[in-house]
Motif scaffolding. Structure first.
Motif, PDB file in Angstrom:
ATOM      1  N   ALA A  39       0.824  -1.204   0.000  1.00  0.00           N
ATOM      2  CA  ALA A  39       0.000   0.000   0.000  1.00  0.00           C
ATOM      3  C   ALA A  39       0.858   1.254   0.000  1.00  0.00           C
ATOM      4  N   ARG A  40       0.361   2.279  -0.652  1.00  0.00           N
ATOM      5  CA  ARG A  40       1.029   3.580  -0.615  1.00  0.00           C
ATOM      6  C   ARG A  40       0.539   4.393   0.576  1.00  0.00           C
ATOM      7  N   TRP A  41      -0.725   4.192   0.929  1.00  0.00           N
ATOM      8  CA  TRP A  41      -1.297   4.874   2.089  1.00  0.00           C
ATOM      9  C   TRP A  41      -1.797   3.805   3.058  1.00  0.00           C
TER      10      TRP A  41
ATOM     11  N   ALA B 161       9.009  -1.637   9.943  1.00  0.00           N
ATOM     12  CA  ALA B 161      10.067  -2.063   9.031  1.00  0.00           C
ATOM     13  C   ALA B 161       9.500  -2.542   7.697  1.00  0.00           C
ATOM     14  N   ALA B 162       8.248  -2.972   7.689  1.00  0.00           N
ATOM     15  CA  ALA B 162       7.636  -3.489   6.466  1.00  0.00           C
ATOM     16  C   ALA B 162       7.065  -2.397   5.578  1.00  0.00           C
ATOM     17  N   ILE B 163       6.977  -1.184   6.107  1.00  0.00           N
ATOM     18  CA  ILE B 163       6.383  -0.086   5.337  1.00  0.00           C
ATOM     19  C   ILE B 163       7.464   0.609   4.523  1.00  0.00           C
ATOM     20  N   PRO B 164       7.317   0.687   3.208  1.00  0.00           N
ATOM     21  CA  PRO B 164       8.346   1.333   2.379  1.00  0.00           C
ATOM     22  C   PRO B 164       8.412   2.834   2.643  1.00  0.00           C
ATOM     23  N   PRO B 165       9.580   3.441   2.459  1.00  0.00           N
ATOM     24  CA  PRO B 165       9.751   4.868   2.735  1.00  0.00           C
ATOM     25  C   PRO B 165       8.814   5.766   1.928  1.00  0.00           C
ATOM     26  N   ALA B 166       8.397   5.315   0.751  1.00  0.00           N
ATOM     27  CA  ALA B 166       7.539   6.149  -0.095  1.00  0.00           C
ATOM     28  C   ALA B 166       6.082   6.156   0.375  1.00  0.00           C
ATOM     29  N   ALA B 167       5.733   5.276   1.301  1.00  0.00           N
ATOM     30  CA  ALA B 167       4.348   5.178   1.769  1.00  0.00           C
ATOM     31  C   ALA B 167       4.062   6.237   2.828  1.00  0.00           C
ATOM     32  N   THR B 168       2.778   6.414   3.119  1.00  0.00           N
ATOM     33  CA  THR B 168       2.339   7.323   4.175  1.00  0.00           C
ATOM     34  C   THR B 168       1.500   6.550   5.179  1.00  0.00           C
ATOM     35  N   LEU B 169       1.840   6.689   6.449  1.00  0.00           N
ATOM     36  CA  LEU B 169       1.119   6.013   7.521  1.00  0.00           C
ATOM     37  C   LEU B 169       0.282   7.029   8.284  1.00  0.00           C
ATOM     38  N   PHE B 170      -1.021   6.809   8.334  1.00  0.00           N
ATOM     39  CA  PHE B 170      -1.943   7.612   9.132  1.00  0.00           C
ATOM     40  C   PHE B 170      -2.319   6.769  10.349  1.00  0.00           C
ATOM     41  N   ALA B 171      -2.034   7.257  11.539  1.00  0.00           N
ATOM     42  CA  ALA B 171      -2.316   6.448  12.733  1.00  0.00           C
ATOM     43  C   ALA B 171      -2.242   7.307  13.983  1.00  0.00           C
TER      44      ALA B 171
ATOM     45  N   ILE C 243       2.963   7.150  17.579  1.00  0.00           N
ATOM     46  CA  ILE C 243       3.962   6.084  17.679  1.00  0.00           C
ATOM     47  C   ILE C 243       4.792   6.337  18.936  1.00  0.00           C
ATOM     48  N   PRO C 244       4.929   5.353  19.810  1.00  0.00           N
ATOM     49  CA  PRO C 244       5.624   5.587  21.084  1.00  0.00           C
ATOM     50  C   PRO C 244       7.109   5.850  20.907  1.00  0.00           C
ATOM     51  N   ALA C 245       7.708   6.482  21.905  1.00  0.00           N
ATOM     52  CA  ALA C 245       9.140   6.744  21.902  1.00  0.00           C
ATOM     53  C   ALA C 245       9.902   5.427  21.793  1.00  0.00           C
ATOM     54  N   GLY C 246      10.992   5.465  21.056  1.00  0.00           N
ATOM     55  CA  GLY C 246      11.778   4.253  20.846  1.00  0.00           C
ATOM     56  C   GLY C 246      11.491   3.601  19.519  1.00  0.00           C
ATOM     57  N   HIS C 247      10.446   4.039  18.843  1.00  0.00           N
ATOM     58  CA  HIS C 247      10.099   3.520  17.527  1.00  0.00           C
ATOM     59  C   HIS C 247       9.997   4.693  16.553  1.00  0.00           C
ATOM     60  N   LYS C 248      10.450   4.479  15.341  1.00  0.00           N
ATOM     61  CA  LYS C 248      10.420   5.545  14.352  1.00  0.00           C
ATOM     62  C   LYS C 248      10.041   4.974  13.001  1.00  0.00           C
ATOM     63  N   ALA C 249       9.140   5.660  12.321  1.00  0.00           N
ATOM     64  CA  ALA C 249       8.705   5.229  11.005  1.00  0.00           C
ATOM     65  C   ALA C 249       9.627   5.819   9.941  1.00  0.00           C
ATOM     66  N   ALA C 250      10.099   4.974   9.022  1.00  0.00           N
ATOM     67  CA  ALA C 250      10.935   5.453   7.920  1.00  0.00           C
ATOM     68  C   ALA C 250      10.087   6.122   6.842  1.00  0.00           C
ATOM     69  N   CYS C 251       8.808   5.813   6.842  1.00  0.00           N
ATOM     70  CA  CYS C 251       7.904   6.394   5.851  1.00  0.00           C
ATOM     71  C   CYS C 251       7.395   7.756   6.338  1.00  0.00           C
ATOM     72  N   HIS C 252       6.625   8.423   5.489  1.00  0.00           N
ATOM     73  CA  HIS C 252       5.964   9.660   5.919  1.00  0.00           C
ATOM     74  C   HIS C 252       4.868   9.276   6.908  1.00  0.00           C
ATOM     75  N   TYR C 253       4.828   9.963   8.035  1.00  0.00           N
ATOM     76  CA  TYR C 253       3.912   9.592   9.118  1.00  0.00           C
ATOM     77  C   TYR C 253       3.038  10.774   9.505  1.00  0.00           C
TER      78      TYR C 253
ATOM     79  N   HIS D 272      -4.848  15.090   2.723  1.00  0.00           N
ATOM     80  CA  HIS D 272      -3.412  14.829   2.643  1.00  0.00           C
ATOM     81  C   HIS D 272      -3.052  14.195   1.303  1.00  0.00           C
ATOM     82  N   ILE D 273      -3.873  13.288   0.847  1.00  0.00           N
ATOM     83  CA  ILE D 273      -3.599  12.612  -0.444  1.00  0.00           C
ATOM     84  C   ILE D 273      -3.672  13.627  -1.585  1.00  0.00           C
ATOM     85  N   ASP D 274      -4.673  14.479  -1.567  1.00  0.00           N
ATOM     86  CA  ASP D 274      -4.807  15.498  -2.598  1.00  0.00           C
ATOM     87  C   ASP D 274      -3.628  16.467  -2.579  1.00  0.00           C
ATOM     88  N   ASP D 275      -3.215  16.877  -1.364  1.00  0.00           N
ATOM     89  CA  ASP D 275      -2.078  17.792  -1.253  1.00  0.00           C
ATOM     90  C   ASP D 275      -0.807  17.135  -1.799  1.00  0.00           C
ATOM     91  N   ALA D 276      -0.634  15.854  -1.480  1.00  0.00           N
ATOM     92  CA  ALA D 276       0.553  15.141  -1.966  1.00  0.00           C
ATOM     93  C   ALA D 276       0.556  15.038  -3.482  1.00  0.00           C
TER      94      ALA D 276
END
Length: 265
Positions: A39-41, A71-81, A84-94, A257-261
């Motif tokens: 998924a991209r989003w 780790a399974a989310i590609p950097p080009a994807a966007t995560l809406f959620a 995310i707790p301290a100690g974890h970081k998303a490589a994708c747009h969050y 957000h999708i439209d802006d992107a």
């Protein structure tokens, strides 16, 4: 017709509406989760986690480690959620939906209605004529004060901010957290540990302390338990009270957000 965008929006809409329906029967406003590696989003749950290490997915058979998911989310994807707790970081747009101002504003009404509903579910007396202390004079605190006053509750508000104190004085009774003995109901909206041991000691054992603040909340649960305080946590109130309205608001925020992107070079 932009078929790709239409398909994406249809998937998001179905996910959010299904999540909203699920929230009616369960304790959490579960939004849904799409397959991360294709998924991209991606739409994740709110709250994102309950224990700081695993995805909050109470209807999933297995526990999903936050690190494994991110780790399974590609950097080009966007995560809406949720957060995310301290100690974890998303490589994708969050996009942290719990910090989104537009969504927060849309959730004020269902949050306050959910607070009233939660109180009514745990008291054996009327709100009318009952002294209620609201800790915090933000948007939720102000709307809740108006709602409770409309039900003839005797509302007092606490704020440490001088400007908010002047605003409170013009409409409500000002309160301090140093003496809680006269309040059968205390509602905290401040996302900081403002209720220490000394303050909790002044709260009557028959009183209810309802904490609706974002993490870390206004009171340490272990401290409240050791003090014999009747502490109620009410996460996901908007999704439980009005899942359809919340899903529609989330969809609007995500689509924006999708439209802006799509319009960015």
């Amino acid at each position: 017709v932009r078929l790709a965008r239409t398909r994406v929006l249809a998937v998001i809409a179905l996910t959010l509406l299904a999540g909203g329906a699920t929230a009616i029967a369960g304790p959490i406003a579960f939004v849904g989760l799409m397959v991360p590696h294709v998924a991209r989003w991606i739409v994740g749950p709110i709250p994102f986690t309950a224990d700081g290490e695993h995805l909050h997915a109470p209807y999933h058979a297995d526990r999903i480690a936050i690190g494994t998911l991110l780790a399974a989310i590609p950097p080009a994807a966007t995560l809406f959620a949720g957060t995310i707790p301290a100690g974890h970081k998303a490589a994708c747009h969050y996009v942290d939906l719990t910090r989104n101002v537009a969504l927060y504003d849309r959730n004020i009404v269902p949050t306050c209605e959910g607070i009233v509903q939660a109180l009514l579910n745990h008291i054996d007396f009327t709100l009318a004529g009952t002294r209620v202390l609201i800790a915090g004079c933000g948007k939720v605190g102000k709307h809740l004060a108006r709602l409770l006053r409309a039900l003839d509750a005797d509302v007092s508000i606490y704020s440490a901010d001088p400007a908010e104190q002047r605003e409170i004085a013009s409409c409500y009774q000002q309160a301090t957290l140093d003496d809680l003995s006269g309040y059968p109901i205390v509602v905290n909206t401040i996302p900081a540990r403002v209720f220490d041991r000394a303050r909790l000691a002044t709260l009557g054992h028959e009183a209810i302390l309802l904490d609706v603040a974002l993490q870390p909340g206004g009171v340490d649960p272990e401290l409240a338990a050791s003090a014999g305080i009747r502490l109620l946590h009410a996460p996901g109130l908007p999704g439980k009270k009005a899942p359809r309205s919340v899903a529609a608001a989330m969809l609007e925020v995500i689509v924006r957000h999708i439209d802006d992107a799509a319009t960015r070079p």
